[in-house]
Motif scaffolding. Structure first.
Motif, short mmCIF file in Angstrom:
data_model
loop_
_atom_site.label_atom_id
_atom_site.label_comp_id
_atom_site.label_asym_id
_atom_site.label_seq_id
_atom_site.Cartn_x
_atom_site.Cartn_y
_atom_site.Cartn_z
N PRO A 169 -1.80 8.74 -0.81
CA PRO A 169 -0.71 7.87 -0.39
C PRO A 169 -0.26 8.09 1.06
N VAL A 170 -1.13 7.75 1.95
CA VAL A 170 -0.89 7.81 3.40
C VAL A 170 -1.45 6.50 3.94
N ASN A 171 -0.85 5.96 4.97
CA ASN A 171 -1.38 4.72 5.52
C ASN A 171 -2.70 4.91 6.24
N ARG A 172 -2.71 5.84 7.18
CA ARG A 172 -3.84 6.00 8.07
C ARG A 172 -4.43 7.39 7.95
N ILE A 194 -4.68 4.53 2.72
CA ILE A 194 -4.75 3.27 1.99
C ILE A 194 -5.10 2.09 2.89
N SER A 195 -4.79 2.18 4.16
CA SER A 195 -5.07 1.03 5.03
C SER A 195 -6.55 0.71 5.08
#
Lengths: 342, 342, 342, 342
Positions: free
Chosen positions: B237-240, B180-181
């Motif tokens: 749904p993971v940041n990176r 998502i980032s």
């Protein structure tokens, strides 16, 4: 000069974190990695994120030639370090990341860990590994006992307040939020993704968490009287991090000032401006501990919040910090990478 | 010698990632940080995880004295770099992390970005920043155009195969899973935690993602004919992280061999043993790209999977890798920290 | 009239989901719950979220009086249902949520599951449980074989297209994103929270996933020729949900029209307007399947995306839908709760 | 008889949750949905998970014919309900999910919400909506003021203890862990997925959270003296749920007994066996509240933990429970679906 390093128990999360940190350390070289059940495997099979590194294969502990090792990190399950360290050559310095040497009183050890200590003489020589408070002893130690990760988090918040007599010692309540990696890589139904990912749940309720042994020992010694804190940890669906909310009776302004003074020259402990709270996510992947202090609408109450990464500052980062000191290196070497966010 | 660095657009995630990486770089010093809307604030207010660093205050771009800057990273919203870079002194080298200089053909730029290019002459001098394939040009460039993060991920998988004629150019399907980032820090309802945390959702469906402009340009040039891939990104749904599944018609064995040969000496691209797949989580926080190749029960089909961290290898890490080259440093300086796991 | 229900294997996630759904079913009563390893425990110990329900204690299967059971759901590990169902009284209808009766050809069963089928005669009477396509047979069946969760997801997308001859049967690629609960509650290191929560990772690569047996059987029968699809599942850090991206060669408009026509009267399958994609999160906790169709910039290509909740529509909800039919109830009873969002 | 229902503010999460719950309610029909900014859109555009329902289009509030409405749920931003409800026909019953009518003392309202109340006469008629404690008044009310979600969670834990004089009123500390959906769907940088997904962070520190107004009102009234609790909420990366750890001075055994007695006949409040703690994840998607009590190694200390789903039992479920009573229906209608797990 390059220090030759062995990591015992390299297949656990703290072992892997040590490899991660040491990989870019300019004066350390990993010469041995042990993991009893996974002996014979390449580290890249056990931890694919370390694949690009050139690492020794995992072996059984008995296969290591310790005459070629300057310092060993023992990242073993509780109870296994005692005999192991006792039998190592004296030339090998040891940082133990487990619980075996944290409690100076063998009776306390037996009370919290359920078995008698088997290396009591050695225990007497171990130094408690909370670097910022035992720095001088650590420099000269052969054996350093890494602290519990929760124990470190809370002590950064409370030690200066207890030393300065700023809080009511009978009214300390610590509510912790703990990342899941603290449970390690062992197989437990309640650690499955599906069980944890949308849950927040307390554990070790009622004052049964083993890290209480460390609090009792350290806080009582500081205060010169028995101190018992109320301590309640919770699992939150985050990999890394501990956030400790420490509710105390005391003056927030004085508490903040005491923490600022204590840590003003520390490279790894930062006190936020008064009124600001640290988040668990702002220290992830780093050796930083962030502290915040706020008052309350109820006069005489304060909240001290402490945040750190359980695998790094709470365990493997602390271990490396201590190893640096034991080997005559600068304390911060290999530990200055800022947190990873987001 | 220390290189003086400015980061323009430091309040976005790629700006913060640059600060993180450069913080431990031995020969770079951050002398200026700009952020138009947040000018006047301390970086620690915008990014509390960077609080312990000693950083310049955020300023407006116009306040920077560029005569004191050796190299500027431009981490600006698309469209803003063109005029900016055009007006900088020639003495300032530039790595642009945005899209402004990626497409060599101004008509292609206008097609994908919806506005004419305003610095066409400058565009002609820009070098495409996929380091492993444009290394020599980058060393001598004044302006390097960072690639799209998806564009980098897929190109590591496919360029050697297209160059070697190993796959059917008309049957390439890339299904991406994106952290998502990558959407940045701007306010969008669909980027709220509650919207994303239990969802997986495609976007830019039907061949409308702007990174297709880069694929068209690069793959067609490599192949000497028009190449159009089918490309479908998804939010996970993971940041990176980016995980690119590239479905191709070709021989898995030959594909694997070609990738191994291409990347055998690359410090940041690792090809897994044939049959093994990389996971998004095994490159997090690092400048590593992991590639895997598997065949299928259907003869003649292969899957090439590429994983990297969108904020690091896909953007700010790549930018630093290029800056190192432009400044005469070793390409790997400041980029060797292993991935963070778990 | 109340139907007496037994759930065999109630300690797994699909068992718990059956309890959840049946708890508010107006004409079903749970009279027995079995779980071999956890026999003797209350369901509230195994699943605290069901604590407020008045449920029978978990028992071993042999302790159940099947003369008092109208219908049994078998939510057992693969391989255990065959002998069990064979030995049940004929008066007990059975919905098997496992894989034991899905494949009509015993040779195919042995190929995919690695052991010969032990109830071949019974297999001949089993009806494949994809309700919308086998409804009439299910009404009259004694034994219904629930589909694989992936198998259901993809079949909703592709069956109408194969039946109508709208797509190239040799060019079907399905890229799946699977919620973690699909792996069940058994202890596997790679299913720990810390391993999965920031990772996306493929598995069963190369055409080895057992649900391919179902695709081969069903699609070949529909097409009147052998059909082999390329199928690649991935784990994403979400508890519930499957998102299947089905890449096909065909006309998106015609495909969309065929799906709309097929499902226009179905209570649990919804076709989105053309060009819109469903997300995994918009069906969570429900018996809904959402389908979307988009074209591509490459002419003749289409993407059909199917989303459902693996534990509900993909397994326990489907099972209840079938049980309703077998017991003469309305198909939708107990299944109309909308999805939970956020 | 069917009750005609309007939902005002249907585009927020609590509005969507009301639609979810009422969709299967046997005697309620949704006749109007309002949402000022999104008026004119279909609910399926705003909330794709509700697509399969047959719902009225979103309209502006002024477009609703309230003569055709039996009961309106007002799920509006704080401050907007006062004038609205004042101007509705008397024939329309109202459940307000916002904060406008929670505080009986207009001075307290102004203190916590920063503006004078504009419908003071109406406020006098409003009933506080904590169903289990105001049931009889709610049955006869025209206007019910839904409680704050945190306020509900903590009151279930503490009201019986305060009423019975079992705890020290000057030593109550509540540490809350709150799911992110409580922040609603409005755009805030700190609610982005990338900001929240790996963080745990306190907010409203120092006794500034508005729900304290409710605690002060309710607990002081119960105790017959001023009661001020210490209250500290935290954001945890979960969509739904509140877990409240209430640290009290009192006897755990007596506290547990008092809670058991209070709630033994309540359909939606469950007290766990003494010593067991509820988890946030075991009530998700349901109208259940789970309570647990444990003692501590420090004599005289107890911990009461309360868990509920903020969007359901903490807001929309509570609202429906109250509406059922106001309309002469069984209190539990439409609210009996068990929690969703995993």
């Amino acid at each position: 000069m390059t220090h030759k390093i062995a990591i015992l128990g390299a297949s656990g999360y703290t072992g892997a974190e040590l490899v991660r940190l040491i990989a870019t350390h300019p004066t350390m070289e990993i010469v041995a990695l042990s993991a009893d059940r996974k002996a014979g495997q390449e580290m890249s099979e056990v931890y694919p994120h370390l694949r690009h590194l050139n690492l020794p294969k995992l072996v059984k502990m008995g296969e290591i030639d310790f005459s070629n090792v300057d310092l060993a990190f023992a990242a073993l399950p509780h109870g296994l370090s005692q005999a192991l360290v006792r039998d190592l050559p004296d030339s090998v310095k040891v940082v133990d990341l487990g619980a075996d040497f944290r409690l100076r009183d063998p009776a306390e050890y037996e009370k919290w860990y359920g078995a008698p200590h088997v290396a009591v003489e050695l225990q007497k020589t171990a130094v408690y590994g909370l670097t910022e408070f035992y720095r001088d002893d650590i420099k000269n130690a052969r054996l350093v006992a890494g602290t519990g990760c929760n124990a470190a988090t809370v002590q950064y918040a409370l030690r200066p307040l207890i030393s300065a007599g700023l809080i009511d010692l009978d009214r300390i309540i610590c509510d912790l939020k703990n990342g899941i990696s603290g449970a390690g890589r062992s197989l437990k139904e309640n650690m499955l993704f599906a069980e944890r990912s949308t849950d927040v749940l307390g554990y070790a309720q009622g004052g049964t968490h083993r890290h209480l042994g460390e609090f009792d020992q350290e806080f009582s010694q500081l205060a010169g009287r028995d101190v018992r804190i109320q301590f309640m940890p919770h699992l939150v669906p985050v990999n890394r991090g501990i956030l400790a909310d420490c509710y105390v009776d005391g003056d927030a302004q004085a508490i903040h000032a005491a923490l600022v003074e204590q840590y003003q020259d520390e490279p790894f402990v930062t006190v936020l401006p008064k009124g600001k709270l640290p988040g668990m996510g702002q220290v992830m992947g780093s050796n930083q501990c962030h502290l915040g202090v706020v008052g309350d609408r109820i006069p005489g109450r304060a909240l001290v919040v402490s945040a750190l990464d359980n695998l790094c500052k709470g365990s493997s980062g602390q271990a490396l910090q201590n190893a640096n000191l034991m080997l005559g290196e600068s304390e911060v070497t290999g530990l200055m990478s800022p947190p990873v966010f987001p």
